[in-house]
Design an enzyme around this catalytic site. Sequence first.
Site, PDB file in Angstrom:
ATOM      1  CG  HIS A  84       6.428 -19.294 -37.678  1.00 46.86           C
ATOM      2  ND1 HIS A  84       7.214 -18.260 -36.755  1.00 46.86           N
ATOM      3  CD2 HIS A  84       4.527 -19.598 -38.327  1.00 46.86           C
ATOM      4  CE1 HIS A  84       5.808 -17.439 -37.600  1.00 46.86           C
ATOM      5  NE2 HIS A  84       4.540 -18.180 -37.771  1.00 46.86           N
TER       6      HIS A  84
ATOM      7  CB  CYS B 136       2.149 -13.726 -38.550  1.00 41.89           C
ATOM      8  SG  CYS B 136       3.353 -15.309 -37.254  1.00 41.89           S
ATOM      9  CG  LEU B 137      -1.879 -16.816 -35.472  1.00 44.98           C
ATOM     10  CD1 LEU B 137      -2.202 -18.326 -34.629  1.00 44.98           C
ATOM     11  CD2 LEU B 137      -3.103 -16.160 -34.316  1.00 44.98           C
TER      12      LEU B 137
ATOM     13  CG  HIS C 216       3.325 -17.634 -42.662  1.00 43.54           C
ATOM     14  ND1 HIS C 216       3.738 -15.974 -43.514  1.00 43.54           N
ATOM     15  CD2 HIS C 216       2.885 -17.843 -41.311  1.00 43.54           C
ATOM     16  CE1 HIS C 216       3.560 -15.497 -41.606  1.00 43.54           C
ATOM     17  NE2 HIS C 216       2.942 -16.795 -40.551  1.00 43.54           N
ATOM     18  CD  GLU C 217       1.675 -21.549 -40.077  1.00 44.64           C
ATOM     19  OE1 GLU C 217       1.883 -21.177 -38.065  1.00 44.64           O
ATOM     20  OE2 GLU C 217       1.308 -20.197 -39.568  1.00 44.64           O
TER      21      GLU C 217
ATOM     22  N   GLY D  97      -2.994 -21.421 -38.756  1.00 42.68           N
ATOM     23  CA  GLY D  97      -1.269 -22.077 -38.870  1.00 42.68           C
ATOM     24  C   GLY D  97      -0.805 -21.983 -37.447  1.00 42.68           C
TER      25      GLY D  97
ATOM     26  CD  GLN E 279       3.238 -19.112 -34.766  1.00 43.80           C
ATOM     27  OE1 GLN E 279       3.261 -20.160 -35.475  1.00 43.80           O
ATOM     28  NE2 GLN E 279       2.795 -17.805 -35.191  1.00 43.80           N
TER      29      GLN E 279
END
Length: 183
Positions: free
Chosen positions: A149, A103-104, A145-146, A49, A54
């Site tokens: 952001h 997480c990225l 989570h996504e 995701g 981000q």
Amino acid sequence: MTARALLRMGDPRLRVPAEPVTEAMRTSGALAELVDDMVDTLDAAGGIGLAAPQIGVSLRVAIIRLQGGPSRYGELPVIPLTVYLNPEIEILDATLQGFWEGCLSVPGLRGFVERPRKARVRWSELDGSMRQCELEGFVATVFQHEFDHLDGRLYVDRMRDLRQLVFEDQLDGWLAAQQAQES
């Protein structure tokens, strides 16, 4: 289409709530280009995701794709690549469940986070149609989570115990040590 640079924890842009996507934006070529770049970025990074903040774009846009199959969190469903515009989450069961999240934007780390186990998600698609679905288990965590952001939050903000923040390459050893202590 281009894979864009990912912002990392510490960049203040990750902490700003994103702006809603307007109707004029939705019908613009710029939004389609953003989504294409998000897909390229997700593919290059190897994630499941990605939210627009981000990559430094303060819009309420997220994409999620799950390949499905067995995982450390059980059998996962297939979720084809989906674009979520202005998503909203309604908690249906506030019973907490915990998973090790990565997480990225927090590369190389995993943290144990507890989140509500069941939620309903409503969102707009690129064509303007409204959709909704109910999610539970690890999949509900992925969406929460996504979408965090989009509100300027990272999973580390949700952690109750920062001693449960570990480097990815140390996670299996950390878990084995925890199990040994509990035995």
